[in-house]
Enzyme design. Structure first.
Site, PDB file in Angstrom:
ATOM      1  N   ARG A 170     -45.491  22.625 -21.838  1.00 54.53           N
ATOM      2  CA  ARG A 170     -44.841  21.700 -20.914  1.00 54.53           C
ATOM      3  C   ARG A 170     -45.857  21.044 -19.978  1.00 54.53           C
ATOM      4  O   ARG A 170     -45.602  19.988 -19.440  1.00 54.53           O
ATOM      5  CB  ARG A 170     -43.817  22.459 -20.050  1.00 54.53           C
ATOM      6  CG  ARG A 170     -42.600  22.940 -20.802  1.00 54.53           C
ATOM      7  CD  ARG A 170     -41.767  23.893 -19.944  1.00 54.53           C
ATOM      8  NE  ARG A 170     -41.324  23.328 -18.691  1.00 54.53           N
ATOM      9  CZ  ARG A 170     -40.256  22.541 -18.540  1.00 54.53           C
ATOM     10  NH1 ARG A 170     -39.532  22.242 -19.585  1.00 54.53           N
ATOM     11  NH2 ARG A 170     -39.913  22.083 -17.366  1.00 54.53           N
ATOM     12  N   ARG A 174     -55.505  17.200 -17.824  1.00 52.00           N
ATOM     13  CA  ARG A 174     -55.960  15.806 -17.838  1.00 52.00           C
ATOM     14  C   ARG A 174     -57.391  15.704 -17.362  1.00 52.00           C
ATOM     15  O   ARG A 174     -57.773  16.342 -16.388  1.00 52.00           O
ATOM     16  CB  ARG A 174     -55.085  14.964 -16.920  1.00 52.00           C
ATOM     17  CG  ARG A 174     -53.617  15.007 -17.266  1.00 52.00           C
ATOM     18  CD  ARG A 174     -52.914  13.806 -16.664  1.00 52.00           C
ATOM     19  NE  ARG A 174     -51.470  13.935 -16.833  1.00 52.00           N
ATOM     20  CZ  ARG A 174     -50.634  14.215 -15.837  1.00 52.00           C
ATOM     21  NH1 ARG A 174     -51.079  14.339 -14.601  1.00 52.00           N
ATOM     22  NH2 ARG A 174     -49.357  14.334 -16.078  1.00 52.00           N
ATOM     23  N   ARG A 245     -34.062  34.718 -16.557  1.00 48.50           N
ATOM     24  CA  ARG A 245     -34.583  34.899 -15.215  1.00 48.50           C
ATOM     25  C   ARG A 245     -33.609  34.228 -14.254  1.00 48.50           C
ATOM     26  O   ARG A 245     -33.073  33.156 -14.550  1.00 48.50           O
ATOM     27  CB  ARG A 245     -35.962  34.238 -15.060  1.00 48.50           C
ATOM     28  CG  ARG A 245     -37.008  34.794 -15.972  1.00 48.50           C
ATOM     29  CD  ARG A 245     -37.316  36.229 -15.708  1.00 48.50           C
ATOM     30  NE  ARG A 245     -38.113  36.408 -14.496  1.00 48.50           N
ATOM     31  CZ  ARG A 245     -38.461  37.591 -14.014  1.00 48.50           C
ATOM     32  NH1 ARG A 245     -38.058  38.712 -14.631  1.00 48.50           N
ATOM     33  NH2 ARG A 245     -39.198  37.681 -12.935  1.00 48.50           N
ATOM     34  N   ARG A 275     -42.982  29.554  -5.304  1.00 53.01           N
ATOM     35  CA  ARG A 275     -43.233  28.242  -4.712  1.00 53.01           C
ATOM     36  C   ARG A 275     -42.340  28.044  -3.494  1.00 53.01           C
ATOM     37  O   ARG A 275     -41.348  28.758  -3.308  1.00 53.01           O
ATOM     38  CB  ARG A 275     -43.005  27.120  -5.724  1.00 53.01           C
ATOM     39  CG  ARG A 275     -41.634  27.119  -6.369  1.00 53.01           C
ATOM     40  CD  ARG A 275     -41.571  26.069  -7.490  1.00 53.01           C
ATOM     41  NE  ARG A 275     -40.262  26.080  -8.131  1.00 53.01           N
ATOM     42  CZ  ARG A 275     -39.928  25.313  -9.153  1.00 53.01           C
ATOM     43  NH1 ARG A 275     -40.801  24.477  -9.670  1.00 53.01           N
ATOM     44  NH2 ARG A 275     -38.719  25.378  -9.681  1.00 53.01           N
ATOM     45  N   GLU A 298     -38.966  30.461  -3.174  1.00 49.07           N
ATOM     46  CA  GLU A 298     -38.335  30.765  -4.463  1.00 49.07           C
ATOM     47  C   GLU A 298     -38.901  32.050  -5.066  1.00 49.07           C
ATOM     48  O   GLU A 298     -40.106  32.166  -5.266  1.00 49.07           O
ATOM     49  CB  GLU A 298     -38.601  29.566  -5.386  1.00 49.07           C
ATOM     50  CG  GLU A 298     -37.723  29.497  -6.588  1.00 49.07           C
ATOM     51  CD  GLU A 298     -37.874  28.154  -7.311  1.00 49.07           C
ATOM     52  OE1 GLU A 298     -37.838  27.091  -6.666  1.00 49.07           O
ATOM     53  OE2 GLU A 298     -38.067  28.202  -8.532  1.00 49.07           O
ATOM     54  N   TYR A 346     -34.550  26.283 -22.868  1.00 46.90           N
ATOM     55  CA  TYR A 346     -35.084  25.757 -21.610  1.00 46.90           C
ATOM     56  C   TYR A 346     -35.064  24.221 -21.731  1.00 46.90           C
ATOM     57  O   TYR A 346     -35.907  23.644 -22.416  1.00 46.90           O
ATOM     58  CB  TYR A 346     -36.510  26.288 -21.513  1.00 46.90           C
ATOM     59  CG  TYR A 346     -37.315  26.088 -20.253  1.00 46.90           C
ATOM     60  CD1 TYR A 346     -36.817  25.453 -19.134  1.00 46.90           C
ATOM     61  CD2 TYR A 346     -38.619  26.579 -20.209  1.00 46.90           C
ATOM     62  CE1 TYR A 346     -37.613  25.329 -17.998  1.00 46.90           C
ATOM     63  CE2 TYR A 346     -39.409  26.451 -19.083  1.00 46.90           C
ATOM     64  CZ  TYR A 346     -38.900  25.819 -17.986  1.00 46.90           C
ATOM     65  OH  TYR A 346     -39.687  25.686 -16.878  1.00 46.90           O
ATOM     66  N   ASP A 348     -34.869  20.273 -20.098  1.00 45.43           N
ATOM     67  CA  ASP A 348     -34.936  19.357 -18.964  1.00 45.43           C
ATOM     68  C   ASP A 348     -33.660  18.516 -18.943  1.00 45.43           C
ATOM     69  O   ASP A 348     -32.964  18.386 -19.950  1.00 45.43           O
ATOM     70  CB  ASP A 348     -36.158  18.441 -19.100  1.00 45.43           C
ATOM     71  CG  ASP A 348     -37.456  19.194 -18.814  1.00 45.43           C
ATOM     72  OD1 ASP A 348     -37.410  20.211 -18.099  1.00 45.43           O
ATOM     73  OD2 ASP A 348     -38.514  18.767 -19.321  1.00 45.43           O
TER      74      ASP A 348
HETATM   75  N1  UDP Z   1     -47.024  27.579 -14.450  1.00 40.64           N
HETATM   76  C1  UDP Z   1     -48.004  28.341 -13.868  1.00 40.64           C
HETATM   77  N2  UDP Z   1     -48.513  27.966 -12.670  1.00 40.64           N
HETATM   78  C2  UDP Z   1     -48.077  26.883 -12.000  1.00 40.64           C
HETATM   79  C3  UDP Z   1     -47.075  26.093 -12.598  1.00 40.64           C
HETATM   80  C4  UDP Z   1     -46.542  26.469 -13.819  1.00 40.64           C
HETATM   81  O1  UDP Z   1     -48.423  29.355 -14.420  1.00 40.64           O
HETATM   82  O2  UDP Z   1     -48.579  26.627 -10.885  1.00 40.64           O
HETATM   83  C5  UDP Z   1     -46.485  28.015 -15.754  1.00 40.64           C
HETATM   84  C6  UDP Z   1     -45.268  28.940 -15.577  1.00 40.64           C
HETATM   85  O3  UDP Z   1     -45.288  29.908 -16.593  1.00 40.64           O
HETATM   86  C7  UDP Z   1     -44.110  27.984 -15.737  1.00 40.64           C
HETATM   87  C8  UDP Z   1     -44.631  27.031 -16.823  1.00 40.64           C
HETATM   88  O4  UDP Z   1     -46.028  26.900 -16.504  1.00 40.64           O
HETATM   89  O5  UDP Z   1     -42.941  28.659 -16.147  1.00 40.64           O
HETATM   90  C9  UDP Z   1     -43.931  25.683 -16.857  1.00 40.64           C
HETATM   91  O6  UDP Z   1     -44.041  25.066 -15.590  1.00 40.64           O
HETATM   92  P1  UDP Z   1     -42.970  24.037 -15.062  1.00 40.64           P
HETATM   93  O7  UDP Z   1     -43.493  23.420 -13.828  1.00 40.64           O
HETATM   94  O8  UDP Z   1     -42.554  23.181 -16.182  1.00 40.64           O
HETATM   95  O9  UDP Z   1     -41.776  25.025 -14.656  1.00 40.64           O
HETATM   96  P2  UDP Z   1     -40.369  24.672 -13.949  1.00 40.64           P
HETATM   97  O10 UDP Z   1     -40.586  23.532 -13.020  1.00 40.64           O
HETATM   98  O11 UDP Z   1     -39.419  24.377 -15.044  1.00 40.64           O
HETATM   99  O12 UDP Z   1     -40.053  25.919 -13.213  1.00 40.64           O
END
Ligand code: UDP
Length: 383
Positions: A170, A174, A245, A275, A298, A346, A348
């Site tokens: 996901r 870059r 989860r 976060r 969270e 999962y 979007d």
């Molecule tokens: N992830 C991580 N560190 C970060 C952000 C994301 O390890 O700072 C990993 C984590 O396993 C997460 C996955 O990347 O579940 C996908 O991130 P995304 O931001 O898509 O998660 P969402 O916003 O759906 O919670």
């Protein structure tokens, strides 16, 4: 006879409207008192902040049909989502980009230099089999440990070696200073929140919406049931509970601006939350006139029987359980399963809407031809 749609989230609303527009009568129920599913947003009475009640949702898509569709149901304001991450006492830009790499390694590399630098660190794994292998082959061990290992353990509660590689796919890496979290051409937020959009989709002749109503308590025959709730719940957990989860949100308020951005990730494992989201930053057009601020810390943990399921875990043993539910569903006439909970994936928001539009087309065609409706419109296994 009417069609019954269980769940007033995006899946249910889109399908309900399509069926109604094709001349069918539809009852949409939801056990919650609000429409919108986990996208539900409402204004906080004290501060005026539009709060993403079940956690942050950001709309982004590359699907033109979906983009054109949502335009009809709300006023969308362009929104460019950015994420910062705290790791080891410093703040970095995510997803990993040239700024992240240069700041992390204290260098001033060009795109080509950074690409070669990361390639030298990355492990050569031809076919990454899990999250950790995927990360090591993309960004190498240092960035993996700083940004992904701790966060992922907190988020998923299992070792990254036990998670599918698809979760990391996901996120891009870059070698430019482009720091948009999403690469899609269309990114926007609804001016009056997601619930208003879902309510507008549902507001059509032929659709009756009944909130605070459980499917188990209905006593009425239906032409067909479209179920967007958890597939294991539909079958009374006959083969066990699929793993999810859940999230706990520790809500707090602040006067002024707490963190200067919508999402700040905390990647270190000794910080218990994943976060902090500051909701007024999801609405930049109005945030500066709001004095108060509403924030969520969270926390992620395993979903218990009375918790809200958020993220399907989909470890190997759960795939085996899912297979049994899918077989059972295929042998059960009169019901189709849609959406994130119905197919245990999962998803979007834009994918949810795209799948619901496609499912609607196929449903309407099948009904017209006098055919029965399939249990699934998207293959839920092996996704
Ligand atoms: N992830 C991580 N560190 C970060 C952000 C994301 O390890 O700072 C990993 C984590 O396993 C997460 C996955 O990347 O579940 C996908 O991130 P995304 O931001 O898509 O998660 P969402 O916003 O759906 O919670």
């Amino acid at each position: 006879m009417r069609y019954c749609i269980v769940g007033a989230g995006f899946s249910g609303a889109v399908i309900a409207r399509a069926l109604a527009e094709a001349g069918h009568k539809v009852l949409v129920i939801d056990e919650r008192a609000t429409a919108g599913g986990n996208c539900h947003s409402e204004r906080d009475a004290d501060t005026g902040v539009m709060v993403h009640v079940y956690g942050p949702h950001i709309f982004h898509t590359g699907n033109e049909r979906v983009w054109a569709y949502v335009q009809k149901f709300g006023d969308w304001v362009p929104y460019n989502h950015r994420v910062q991450a705290v790791a080891g006492g410093r703040v970095f830009s995510l997803p990993v980009n040239l700024l992240t790499i240069n700041q992390f390694f204290n260098r001033v590399m060009s795109p080509d230099e950074a690409r070669a630098f990361i390639a030298a660190q990355a492990e050569n794994i031809a076919e990454p089999k899990n999250f950790e292998e995927q990360a090591l082959s993309m960004i190498g061990p240092d960035l993996y440990r700083a940004f992904f290992r701790g966060y992922t353990r907190k988020q998923w509660g299992v070792e990254p070696t036990e998670l599918p590689a698809s979760i990391l796919k996901r996120l891009p890496v870059r070698f430019t200073y482009e720091d948009s979290y999403f690469a899609h051409p269309h990114q926007a937020m609804p001016r009056e929140g997601f619930t208003q959009v879902v309510e507008a989709i549902l507001a059509v002749d032929g659709v009756e919406v009944r909130l605070s109503t459980r499917f188990e308590d209905l006593d009425e025959p239906f032409a067909h049931v479209i179920f967007s709730g958890p597939i294991d719940r539909y079958f009374n957990y006959a083969f066990g509970r699929l793993g999810y989860r859940t999230l706990d949100f520790e809500r707090f308020t602040h006067t002024g601006d707490f963190q200067g951005t919508a999402v700040l990730n905390y990647c270190d494992e000794d910080v218990p939350f994943t976060r902090i989201t500051e909701h007024k930053h999801f609405a930049p057009w109005e945030r500066d006139r709001l004095e108060g601020s509403v924030l969520y810390r969270e926390f992620s943990r395993l979903c218990g029987p009375d918790d809200i399921p958020y993220y399907p875990i989909r470890q190997t043993n759960e795939e085996a359980m899912l297979r049994k539910y899918v077989e059972r569903a295929r042998a059960t006439p009169g019901v189709s399963f849609v959406g994130r909970l119905g197919s245990y994936r999962y998803l979007d928001m834009d994918v949810t809407i795209a799948e619901a539009l496609d499912a609607s087309d196929r449903m309407i065609a099948a009904i017209r031809e006098g055919q029965s409706l399939p249990a699934f419109f998207v293959e839920p296994l092996g996704a």
